[in-house]
Design a protein around this motif. Structure first.
Motif, PDB file in Angstrom:
ATOM      1  N   ARG A   1       0.832  -1.211   0.000  1.00 43.37           N
ATOM      2  CA  ARG A   1       0.000   0.000   0.000  1.00 43.37           C
ATOM      3  C   ARG A   1       0.864   1.257   0.000  1.00 43.37           C
ATOM      4  O   ARG A   1       0.608   2.202  -0.753  1.00 43.37           O
ATOM      5  CB  ARG A   1      -0.894  -0.012   1.241  1.00 43.37           C
ATOM      6  N   ASP A   2       1.922   1.272   0.807  1.00 47.72           N
ATOM      7  CA  ASP A   2       2.825   2.431   0.848  1.00 47.72           C
ATOM      8  C   ASP A   2       3.514   2.628  -0.497  1.00 47.72           C
ATOM      9  O   ASP A   2       3.673   3.764  -0.966  1.00 47.72           O
ATOM     10  CB  ASP A   2       3.863   2.236   1.952  1.00 47.72           C
ATOM     11  N   ARG A   3       3.937   1.498  -1.123  1.00 46.93           N
ATOM     12  CA  ARG A   3       4.598   1.610  -2.428  1.00 46.93           C
ATOM     13  C   ARG A   3       3.643   2.193  -3.465  1.00 46.93           C
ATOM     14  O   ARG A   3       4.026   3.055  -4.270  1.00 46.93           O
ATOM     15  CB  ARG A   3       5.072   0.234  -2.881  1.00 46.93           C
ATOM     16  N   LEU A   4       2.380   1.733  -3.430  1.00 51.72           N
ATOM     17  CA  LEU A   4       1.403   2.241  -4.394  1.00 51.72           C
ATOM     18  C   LEU A   4       1.103   3.721  -4.153  1.00 51.72           C
ATOM     19  O   LEU A   4       0.894   4.475  -5.100  1.00 51.72           O
ATOM     20  CB  LEU A   4       0.118   1.409  -4.311  1.00 51.72           C
ATOM     21  N   ARG A   5       1.066   4.123  -2.880  1.00 53.15           N
ATOM     22  CA  ARG A   5       0.836   5.539  -2.595  1.00 53.15           C
ATOM     23  C   ARG A   5       1.949   6.405  -3.153  1.00 53.15           C
ATOM     24  O   ARG A   5       1.701   7.470  -3.733  1.00 53.15           O
ATOM     25  CB  ARG A   5       0.729   5.736  -1.081  1.00 53.15           C
TER      26      ARG A   5
ATOM     27  N   LEU B   1       2.901   9.613 -10.095  1.00 54.76           N
ATOM     28  CA  LEU B   1       2.090   9.751 -11.312  1.00 54.76           C
ATOM     29  C   LEU B   1       1.315  11.067 -11.313  1.00 54.76           C
ATOM     30  O   LEU B   1       1.175  11.705 -12.363  1.00 54.76           O
ATOM     31  CB  LEU B   1       1.129   8.566 -11.425  1.00 54.76           C
ATOM     32  N   GLU B   2       0.811  11.472 -10.144  1.00 52.68           N
ATOM     33  CA  GLU B   2       0.090  12.743 -10.079  1.00 52.68           C
ATOM     34  C   GLU B   2       1.034  13.909 -10.373  1.00 52.68           C
ATOM     35  O   GLU B   2       0.652  14.856 -11.073  1.00 52.68           O
ATOM     36  CB  GLU B   2      -0.545  12.896  -8.705  1.00 52.68           C
ATOM     37  N   ALA B   3       2.250  13.837  -9.838  1.00 53.02           N
ATOM     38  CA  ALA B   3       3.216  14.904 -10.114  1.00 53.02           C
ATOM     39  C   ALA B   3       3.569  14.940 -11.602  1.00 53.02           C
ATOM     40  O   ALA B   3       3.665  16.014 -12.207  1.00 53.02           O
ATOM     41  CB  ALA B   3       4.470  14.690  -9.268  1.00 53.02           C
ATOM     42  N   GLU B   4       3.736  13.735 -12.189  1.00 57.87           N
ATOM     43  CA  GLU B   4       4.054  13.666 -13.616  1.00 57.87           C
ATOM     44  C   GLU B   4       2.885  14.182 -14.444  1.00 57.87           C
ATOM     45  O   GLU B   4       3.095  14.907 -15.441  1.00 57.87           O
ATOM     46  CB  GLU B   4       4.368  12.214 -13.997  1.00 57.87           C
ATOM     47  N   HIS B   5       1.672  13.827 -14.033  1.00 55.94           N
ATOM     48  CA  HIS B   5       0.483  14.319 -14.737  1.00 55.94           C
ATOM     49  C   HIS B   5       0.402  15.848 -14.660  1.00 55.94           C
ATOM     50  O   HIS B   5       0.097  16.523 -15.655  1.00 55.94           O
ATOM     51  CB  HIS B   5      -0.768  13.688 -14.130  1.00 55.94           C
ATOM     52  N   GLY B   6       0.686  16.400 -13.478  1.00 54.88           N
ATOM     53  CA  GLY B   6       0.663  17.854 -13.337  1.00 54.88           C
ATOM     54  C   GLY B   6       1.705  18.530 -14.209  1.00 54.88           C
ATOM     55  O   GLY B   6       1.434  19.556 -14.841  1.00 54.88           O
TER      56      GLY B   6
END
Length: 269
Positions: free
Chosen positions: A85-89, A95-100
Protein backbone atom coordinates in the motif's frame (compact mmCIF):
# COMPACT_ATOMS: atom_id res chain seq x y z
CA UNK A 1 -23.37 -70.03 81.45
CA UNK A 2 -26.10 -68.38 79.41
CA UNK A 3 -29.08 -66.87 81.11
CA UNK A 4 -31.22 -67.27 77.86
CA UNK A 5 -34.20 -69.40 78.56
CA UNK A 6 -33.88 -72.77 77.33
CA UNK A 7 -36.87 -72.30 74.90
CA UNK A 8 -35.07 -69.38 73.02
CA UNK A 9 -31.98 -71.35 72.04
CA UNK A 10 -31.68 -72.21 68.27
CA UNK A 11 -32.88 -75.52 67.41
CA UNK A 12 -29.94 -77.69 66.48
CA UNK A 13 -30.05 -78.83 62.86
CA UNK A 14 -31.26 -82.26 62.38
CA UNK A 15 -28.63 -84.78 61.98
CA UNK A 16 -27.56 -85.36 58.30
CA UNK A 17 -28.23 -81.82 57.08
CA UNK A 18 -24.81 -80.30 57.98
CA UNK A 19 -23.31 -81.00 54.63
CA UNK A 20 -26.33 -79.52 52.87
CA UNK A 21 -26.04 -76.32 54.82
CA UNK A 22 -22.37 -76.06 54.00
CA UNK A 23 -23.12 -76.45 50.31
CA UNK A 24 -25.84 -73.88 50.46
CA UNK A 25 -23.49 -71.49 52.24
CA UNK A 26 -20.82 -71.90 49.59
CA UNK A 27 -23.40 -71.40 46.87
CA UNK A 28 -24.65 -68.31 48.59
CA UNK A 29 -21.12 -66.83 48.76
CA UNK A 30 -20.67 -67.48 45.02
CA UNK A 31 -23.93 -65.73 44.24
CA UNK A 32 -22.94 -62.76 46.41
CA UNK A 33 -19.54 -62.56 44.73
CA UNK A 34 -21.16 -62.67 41.29
CA UNK A 35 -23.57 -59.92 42.24
CA UNK A 36 -20.74 -57.71 43.47
CA UNK A 37 -18.81 -58.20 40.23
CA UNK A 38 -21.89 -57.31 38.18
CA UNK A 39 -22.49 -54.25 40.32
CA UNK A 40 -18.94 -53.02 39.73
CA UNK A 41 -19.28 -53.59 36.01
CA UNK A 42 -22.50 -51.63 35.80
CA UNK A 43 -21.08 -48.80 37.86
CA UNK A 44 -18.11 -48.58 35.49
CA UNK A 45 -20.35 -48.36 32.45
CA UNK A 46 -22.52 -45.68 34.05
CA UNK A 47 -19.53 -43.46 34.98
CA UNK A 48 -18.88 -40.76 32.22
CA UNK A 49 -15.74 -41.31 30.35
CA UNK A 50 -13.09 -38.68 31.17
CA UNK A 51 -10.19 -38.26 28.74
CA UNK A 52 -6.89 -38.65 30.23
CA UNK A 53 -5.42 -35.41 31.52
CA UNK A 54 -2.26 -35.90 29.49
CA UNK A 55 -4.19 -36.30 26.20
CA UNK A 56 -6.20 -33.09 26.89
CA UNK A 57 -3.05 -31.12 27.56
CA UNK A 58 -1.44 -32.32 24.32
CA UNK A 59 -4.51 -31.44 22.28
CA UNK A 60 -4.62 -27.88 23.74
CA UNK A 61 -0.94 -27.38 23.04
CA UNK A 62 -1.37 -28.41 19.40
CA UNK A 63 -4.31 -26.05 19.00
CA UNK A 64 -2.30 -23.18 20.47
CA UNK A 65 0.54 -23.91 18.10
CA UNK A 66 -1.81 -24.01 15.14
CA UNK A 67 -3.39 -20.69 16.11
CA UNK A 68 0.03 -19.11 16.72
CA UNK A 69 1.16 -20.24 13.27
CA UNK A 70 -1.96 -18.83 11.63
CA UNK A 71 -1.50 -15.57 13.56
CA UNK A 72 2.09 -15.28 12.38
CA UNK A 73 1.00 -15.84 8.78
CA UNK A 74 -1.75 -13.26 9.15
CA UNK A 75 0.71 -10.72 10.56
CA UNK A 76 3.11 -11.39 7.71
CA UNK A 77 0.31 -10.90 5.18
CA UNK A 78 -0.70 -7.62 6.85
CA UNK A 79 2.90 -6.36 6.81
CA UNK A 80 3.22 -7.25 3.13
CA UNK A 81 -0.07 -5.55 2.29
CA UNK A 82 0.98 -2.42 4.23
CA UNK A 83 4.28 -2.26 2.37
CA UNK A 84 2.49 -2.70 -0.97
CA UNK A 85 0.00 0.00 0.00
CA UNK A 86 2.82 2.43 0.85
CA UNK A 87 4.60 1.61 -2.43
CA UNK A 88 1.40 2.24 -4.39
CA UNK A 89 0.84 5.54 -2.59
CA UNK A 90 4.32 6.70 -3.51
CA UNK A 91 3.71 5.62 -7.11
CA UNK A 92 0.36 7.44 -7.20
CA UNK A 93 2.06 10.60 -5.92
CA UNK A 94 4.73 10.24 -8.61
CA UNK A 95 2.09 9.75 -11.31
CA UNK A 96 0.09 12.74 -10.08
CA UNK A 97 3.22 14.90 -10.11
CA UNK A 98 4.05 13.67 -13.62
CA UNK A 99 0.48 14.32 -14.74
CA UNK A 100 0.66 17.85 -13.34
CA UNK A 101 3.98 18.49 -15.08
CA UNK A 102 2.67 17.20 -18.41
CA UNK A 103 -0.52 19.23 -18.02
CA UNK A 104 1.50 22.39 -17.35
CA UNK A 105 3.70 21.69 -20.35
CA UNK A 106 0.63 21.05 -22.53
CA UNK A 107 -0.95 24.33 -21.43
CA UNK A 108 2.32 26.16 -22.02
CA UNK A 109 2.61 24.58 -25.48
CA UNK A 110 -0.96 25.59 -26.29
CA UNK A 111 -0.30 29.14 -25.13
CA UNK A 112 2.90 29.25 -27.14
CA UNK A 113 1.09 27.95 -30.23
CA UNK A 114 -1.60 30.60 -29.79
CA UNK A 115 1.07 33.26 -29.34
CA UNK A 116 2.91 32.18 -32.48
CA UNK A 117 -0.34 32.11 -34.45
CA UNK A 118 -1.17 35.64 -33.31
CA UNK A 119 2.31 36.87 -34.16
CA UNK A 120 2.12 35.26 -37.58
CA UNK A 121 -1.24 36.89 -38.27
CA UNK A 122 0.07 40.25 -37.02
CA UNK A 123 3.17 39.98 -39.18
CA UNK A 124 1.07 39.09 -42.19
CA UNK A 125 -1.22 42.07 -41.58
CA UNK A 126 1.69 44.49 -41.23
CA UNK A 127 3.43 43.46 -44.42
CA UNK A 128 0.29 42.59 -46.37
CA UNK A 129 -1.04 46.14 -46.38
CA UNK A 130 -0.79 47.96 -49.71
CA UNK A 131 -0.62 51.47 -48.22
CA UNK A 132 0.44 53.31 -45.08
CA UNK A 133 -3.20 53.52 -44.09
CA UNK A 134 -3.42 49.72 -44.27
CA UNK A 135 -0.34 49.41 -42.05
CA UNK A 136 -1.72 51.93 -39.55
CA UNK A 137 -5.02 50.04 -39.46
CA UNK A 138 -3.16 46.77 -38.95
CA UNK A 139 -1.21 48.27 -36.01
CA UNK A 140 -4.44 49.57 -34.48
CA UNK A 141 -6.17 46.18 -34.76
CA UNK A 142 -3.18 44.36 -33.28
CA UNK A 143 -3.14 46.67 -30.26
CA UNK A 144 -6.91 46.37 -29.75
CA UNK A 145 -7.32 42.62 -30.36
CA UNK A 146 -4.00 41.19 -29.20
CA UNK A 147 -2.62 43.60 -26.60
CA UNK A 148 -6.05 44.62 -25.30
CA UNK A 149 -6.20 48.42 -25.37
CA UNK A 150 -8.46 50.85 -27.18
CA UNK A 151 -6.32 53.86 -26.36
CA UNK A 152 -3.30 54.27 -28.64
CA UNK A 153 -1.40 56.74 -30.76
CA UNK A 154 1.02 56.18 -33.63
CA UNK A 155 3.76 58.75 -34.25
CA UNK A 156 6.25 59.17 -37.04
CA UNK A 157 9.51 60.95 -36.74
CA UNK A 158 9.64 64.14 -38.78
CA UNK A 159 11.52 67.47 -38.67
CA UNK A 160 13.44 66.61 -35.54
CA UNK A 161 10.36 65.61 -33.57
CA UNK A 162 7.37 63.29 -33.49
CA UNK A 163 4.18 63.98 -35.43
CA UNK A 164 0.92 62.22 -34.67
CA UNK A 165 0.01 59.83 -37.46
CA UNK A 166 -3.02 58.15 -35.87
CA UNK A 167 -4.83 58.45 -32.53
CA UNK A 168 -7.51 56.08 -31.34
CA UNK A 169 -9.43 56.46 -28.08
CA UNK A 170 -7.36 59.43 -26.86
CA UNK A 171 -7.51 63.19 -27.36
CA UNK A 172 -5.09 63.97 -30.22
CA UNK A 173 -4.79 67.68 -29.33
CA UNK A 174 -2.13 67.50 -26.59
CA UNK A 175 -0.07 64.93 -28.46
CA UNK A 176 -0.23 66.29 -32.01
CA UNK A 177 3.49 66.98 -31.92
CA UNK A 178 6.08 65.85 -29.35
CA UNK A 179 9.69 66.84 -29.20
CA UNK A 180 12.41 64.21 -29.13
CA UNK A 181 13.30 63.46 -25.54
CA UNK A 182 10.04 65.00 -24.29
CA UNK A 183 8.22 62.78 -21.85
CA UNK A 184 8.08 59.02 -22.18
CA UNK A 185 7.09 59.10 -25.84
CA UNK A 186 9.81 61.57 -26.85
CA UNK A 187 12.48 59.65 -24.90
CA UNK A 188 11.42 56.38 -26.49
CA UNK A 189 11.85 57.84 -29.98
CA UNK A 190 15.14 59.48 -29.00
CA UNK A 191 16.74 56.48 -27.31
CA UNK A 192 15.10 53.63 -29.17
CA UNK A 193 14.38 51.91 -25.83
CA UNK A 194 10.87 50.71 -25.13
CA UNK A 195 9.12 51.76 -21.95
CA UNK A 196 6.73 49.26 -20.32
CA UNK A 197 4.69 49.87 -17.18
CA UNK A 198 5.63 47.62 -14.30
CA UNK A 199 9.05 46.92 -15.76
CA UNK A 200 10.42 50.43 -16.03
CA UNK A 201 10.24 53.39 -13.59
CA UNK A 202 6.82 55.02 -13.30
CA UNK A 203 6.45 58.07 -15.57
CA UNK A 204 5.61 61.55 -14.41
CA UNK A 205 2.45 63.43 -15.39
CA UNK A 206 1.03 63.71 -18.05
CA UNK A 207 2.20 60.21 -18.99
CA UNK A 208 0.94 58.59 -15.80
CA UNK A 209 -1.77 56.64 -17.67
CA UNK A 210 0.61 55.18 -20.23
CA UNK A 211 0.95 51.38 -20.32
CA UNK A 212 3.71 51.10 -22.93
CA UNK A 213 5.60 53.09 -25.53
CA UNK A 214 7.35 51.19 -28.32
CA UNK A 215 9.95 52.57 -30.74
CA UNK A 216 9.21 51.82 -34.38
CA UNK A 217 12.32 50.85 -36.31
CA UNK A 218 13.36 50.55 -39.91
CA UNK A 219 16.59 48.68 -39.65
CA UNK A 220 18.77 50.53 -37.16
CA UNK A 221 16.82 53.78 -37.42
CA UNK A 222 13.92 54.77 -35.15
CA UNK A 223 11.23 56.11 -37.50
CA UNK A 224 8.40 56.56 -35.04
CA UNK A 225 6.76 55.46 -31.80
CA UNK A 226 3.65 53.64 -30.68
CA UNK A 227 2.07 54.78 -27.39
CA UNK A 228 -0.50 52.61 -25.59
CA UNK A 229 -2.54 53.90 -22.68
CA UNK A 230 -4.99 52.00 -20.45
CA UNK A 231 -5.74 48.35 -21.02
CA UNK A 232 -9.24 46.95 -21.34
CA UNK A 233 -10.99 45.86 -18.17
CA UNK A 234 -10.52 42.12 -18.70
CA UNK A 235 -6.74 42.50 -18.86
CA UNK A 236 -5.19 44.01 -15.73
CA UNK A 237 -1.51 43.78 -16.69
CA UNK A 238 0.79 43.01 -19.60
CA UNK A 239 2.31 39.54 -19.92
CA UNK A 240 5.17 37.90 -21.83
CA UNK A 241 2.99 37.47 -24.92
CA UNK A 242 2.43 41.23 -25.01
CA UNK A 243 6.17 41.80 -24.82
CA UNK A 244 6.62 39.52 -27.85
CA UNK A 245 3.97 41.50 -29.73
CA UNK A 246 5.77 44.74 -28.84
CA UNK A 247 9.03 43.38 -30.23
CA UNK A 248 7.26 42.38 -33.44
CA UNK A 249 5.62 45.80 -33.79
CA UNK A 250 8.89 47.56 -33.09
CA UNK A 251 10.73 45.59 -35.77
CA UNK A 252 8.04 45.30 -38.45
CA UNK A 253 5.50 48.12 -38.04
CA UNK A 254 8.15 50.82 -38.51
CA UNK A 255 9.66 48.93 -41.44
CA UNK A 256 6.26 48.48 -43.10
CA UNK A 257 5.46 52.19 -42.67
CA UNK A 258 8.87 53.13 -44.01
CA UNK A 259 8.48 50.91 -47.07
CA UNK A 260 4.96 52.18 -47.87
CA UNK A 261 6.11 55.78 -47.43
CA UNK A 262 8.98 55.18 -49.82
CA UNK A 263 6.68 53.61 -52.37
CA UNK A 264 4.22 56.54 -52.13
CA UNK A 265 6.95 59.18 -52.08
CA UNK A 266 5.78 60.41 -48.67
CA UNK A 267 8.43 61.46 -46.16
CA UNK A 268 8.85 59.35 -43.04
CA UNK A 269 11.88 59.60 -40.88
Amino acid sequence: MSDRPRSDRPTPPPSGTGQDLQKMSERLREVISSLRSEQQRLAGEARPSVPPATATADSGDLERRRLASELALAREAIAHASAERDRLRVRVDELEAEHGRLSDEYVAAQERATELAQLFVALERLHGGRSRADVVTAVQEIVINVVGSEELALFERRDGGLELLKAFGVDPGPIHTIGLGEGVIGRTAATGAAWIAGRDPAPESPDADLTACIPLRAGDDVVGALAIWRLLGHKPVLDEQDHAVFELLSAHAGLALHLRASQAGAPIA
